[in-house]
Design an enzyme around this catalytic site. Structure first.
Site, PDB file in Angstrom:
ATOM      1  N   ASP A 180      -7.074  -1.192  -4.424  1.00 24.89           N
ATOM      2  CA  ASP A 180      -8.104  -0.938  -3.257  1.00 24.89           C
ATOM      3  C   ASP A 180      -8.932   0.025  -4.128  1.00 24.89           C
ATOM      4  OD1 ASP A 180      -6.702  -2.833  -1.673  1.00 24.89           O
ATOM      5  OD2 ASP A 180      -5.527  -1.111  -0.783  1.00 24.89           O
ATOM      6  N   ASP A 237       0.798  -1.097  -0.136  1.00 32.31           N
ATOM      7  CA  ASP A 237       0.029   0.032   0.056  1.00 32.31           C
ATOM      8  C   ASP A 237       0.625   1.216  -0.057  1.00 32.31           C
ATOM      9  OD1 ASP A 237      -2.380  -1.160   0.165  1.00 32.31           O
ATOM     10  OD2 ASP A 237      -2.142  -1.627   2.420  1.00 32.31           O
TER      11      ASP A 237
END
EC number: 3.4.23.36
Length: 155
Positions: free
Chosen positions: A129, A111
């Protein structure tokens, strides 16, 4: 076929950005893009959204394969008839596969998109995401529109 191209582009962008983060940043490094609001932060997540179910890789493998199969089924059966539904499913497919690739090869998800709102740090996320979230929002809009059409046709 068009919808699979969308999914493929999402997967490529997702994996390219994650590779750049892993290659060029140490875990925990953060670079301000818009100081006080948006940062590129090298982060790893071995769970699901917001870090829930940390370390449950086999669970994620099974669930992701079921989700991918379901998305492909609906894309083939219904996505060709409705563009909004097709795009929603394509975004969800690309996002699911993007994070699945990380889980298989890294046993964690990379991330990097880090937003700050005052004292609140929004959970760090990635392109996969984002693609999943936008796909789900579009799917919800599609369901609302279908509900409205159904209601109008019965009255």
């Amino acid at each position: 076929m068009f919808y699979y191209i969308i999914a493929f582009v999402i997967i490529c962008l997702d994996q390219l950005t994650k590779w750049l983060i892993v290659k060029n940043m140490m875990l925990g490094d953060s670079v301000p893009v818009i100081d006080g609001f948006f940062y590129i932060t090298s982060h790893r997540n071995s769970g699901a959204a917001w870090g829930i179910l940390q370390g449950q890789m086999w669970f994620f493998y099974v669930i992701t394969l079921v989700v991918i199969a379901g998305i492909v089924y609906y894309l083939q059966k219904h996505g060709q008839k409705d563009k909004l539904l097709g795009v929603a499913l394509a975004l969800m497919l690309g996002g699911a596969i993007g994070n699945f690739i990380d889980r298989i090869f890294r046993q964690e998800v990379v991330d990097f998109a880090h937003f700050v709102f005052g004292d609140y740090h929004y959970p760090i996320f990635n392109i996969a995401d984002s693609s999943l979230c936008v796909g789900v929002i579009l799917l919800f809009i599609q369901m609302l529109l279908d509900g409205k059409k159904t209601k109008e046709s019965t009255t």
